[in-house]
Design an enzyme around this catalytic site. Structure first.
Site, PDB file in Angstrom:
ATOM      1  CE  LYS A  91      -3.834   1.708   2.964  1.00  0.00           C
ATOM      2  NZ  LYS A  91      -4.602   1.334   4.188  1.00  0.00           N
ATOM      3  CB  SER A 168      -7.973   3.052   3.422  1.00  0.00           C
ATOM      4  OG  SER A 168      -7.065   2.492   4.361  1.00  0.00           O
ATOM      5  CB  SER A 192      -8.028   0.182   6.346  1.00  0.00           C
ATOM      6  OG  SER A 192      -8.763   1.354   6.575  1.00  0.00           O
TER       7      SER A 192
END
Length: 474
Positions: A91, A168, A192
């Site tokens: 990420k 996320s 997330s």
């Protein structure tokens, strides 16, 4: 697909859905080279990511160099372990030496990292090959997975209707589900990792705070932020957890924490374990199809010899979710306020609006939140007494169409935030399809009981002969 198929078929797109563990075994047995594996993965990303938007950037040249180095080590009998030569992604909150960390925002200065995040470094030290960084919701502050400031990844589980990936850690979920990489790193502050895992149909773990160092990771709310793996199998999640643990000089939460072995008891099964869950009436926020899958899964655990017990939670799930949201907002506002308040701010207006709630909260409010949390943790410790895990759906809904969703309230926190607020570990695994879309089962365990969560997840994976379903069209 196992190593034997690789041996007979060579490099092909079907290999995209092979587990990291099987790829490692194929590499060790000489059925494939890391260079071949990485070359195929990069070709697949170039072919499909134009549509799916999983990657912010991918590192073709450095990845191929790392793959050749892995192959060279293996020829010298100097392999670094079972994952040497296996690709992964991270990420875009994780620093990578020589690269910029943008956190999905146009408001962040493109400063080049001088060293890699602790988690990245640990996987590189294992010989794994970093293919690139994946998209995130701006500042990791949102759970639909949308990002107008950068790009929104597209959930690969519907080849016709563009659907939300969950956030996320949206790009990481898509990258794993679409077969770009077998492993991706994400972060979880209020779901997330688990939300995109549920919506994309992969395995995602909210690890115990302190087990994996957060040094070099862009924070949202340091009280809750954790690092965890996203994979397609429970075995892979256990392997990555084993690789990521340890002291991080940049993260005091890791100081004095003992390493665990998540592999040793992985296949002990669920027989004799006590699995607790709230009454289904308390899960009314979930879509009916998700509750059908949840009931069926509970019955499967009973058939495997687990003791499945219904018991009301001390408080409504909404109470835990609301308190977690308030505490996260205070921390996020304190960290990103200057970027939000700046004239002609480049922060997405919806993210800015969400964060600006923090301006209405003061230090007295935050201290009150901390006290409420303390009381709730004591209550929940009593609720957990005698149980090995608490089971919940991961998400109350399946992936919704992307169009027009960004500015609407997301419901995912109602089931996911409990684990963050209570400082518990939790894994989301594919639970079954609802109208051809994935749903997720959440297995919540006490802090540092991460191996137990993996053991329970693995028992269902073995019982069903696998959990991940490859998306059609990719």
């Amino acid at each position: 697909m196992g190593a034997e198929t690789i041996a007979h078929e060579g490099v092909n797109m079907d290999q995209a859905f092979t587990s990291a563990a099987d790829l490692g075994r194929a590499l060790a047995q000489g059925y494939i080279t890391s260079e071949e594996l990485v070359t195929a993965a990069l070709a697949r990303i170039r072919k499909f990511d134009v549509h799916l938007n999983a990657f912010v950037e991918f590192y073709e040249q450095s990845a191929l160099i790392a793959a050749r180095e892995s192959d060279s080590r293996r020829l010298r009998n100097q392999s670094r372990g079972p994952l040497d030569g296996v690709p992964f992604a991270a990420k875009d909150l994780f620093d990578v030496e020589g690269r910029a960390t943008l956190a999905g925002s146009k408001a962040i200065t493109k400063a080049i990292a001088t060293r890699s995040a602790s988690a990245i470094k640990r996987l590189l030290d294992q010989g794994m090959v970093l293919l690139g960084k994946t998209h995130t919701v701006e500042f990791a502050y949102g759970s639909w997975g949308t990002n107008p400031s950068s790009k929104t990844p597209i959930n690969p589980r519907d080849a016709v209707v563009p659907r939300v990936p969950g956030g996320s850690s949206s790009g990481s979920g898509v990258a794993v589900a679409a077969g770009f990489v077998p492993v991706a790193l994400g972060t979880d502050t209020g779901g997330s990792i688990r939300t995109p895992s549920a919506l994309c149909g992969v395995v995602g773990m909210k690890t115990s705070l302190g087990l994996i160092g957060r040094g070099g990771v862009q924070p949202l709310a340091f009280l809750f932020d954790i690092v965890g793996p996203m994979t397609r199998t429970v075995e892979d999640a256990a392997l990555i957890l084993a690789s990521l643990q340890g002291h991080d000089p940049d993260d005091p939460s890791t100081f004095g924490v003992q390493r665990q072995d998540p592999i040793i008891d992985l296949d002990r099964g669920a027989k004799g374990l006590l699995l607790r869950h709230p009454p289904l009436a308390d899960l009314a926020a979930a879509e009916p199809g998700i509750l059908v899958q949840f009931r069926q899964t509970l019955a499967e655990f009973e058939a495997m010899g687990a003791l499945v017990e219904e018991k009301p939670l001390p408080r409504p799930l909404e109470t835990y979710a609301s308190l977690t949201a308030n505490m996260t907002t205070v921390e996020a506002w304190g960290r990103y306020r200057p970027m939000v308040q700046q004239e002609n701010s480049l922060v997405d207006p919806e993210i800015a609006k969400r964060m600006s709630r923090g301006a209405t909260m003061n230090i007295a409010d935050y201290l009150d939140y901390l006290e409420q949390r303390r009381v709730m943790q004591i209550e929940f410790d009593g609720y957990f007494s005698g149980a090995d895990a608490v089971l919940l759906p991961t998400s109350p809904i399946t992936a919704k169409p992307l169009e027009g969703i960004h500015d609407t309230p997301a419901p995912f926190g109602i089931f996911a935030r409990l684990a963050n607020l209570m400082d518990l570990a939790s894994i989301s695994i594919p639970m079954g399809e609802v109208e051809k879309l994935p749903s997720g089962l959440q297995i919540i365990v006490r802090r540092f009981a991460d191996p137990m969560a993996l053991r329970i997840a693995r028992s269902l994976e073995v019982h069903r002969g696998g959990l991940f379903v490859a998306p059609s069209g990719y």
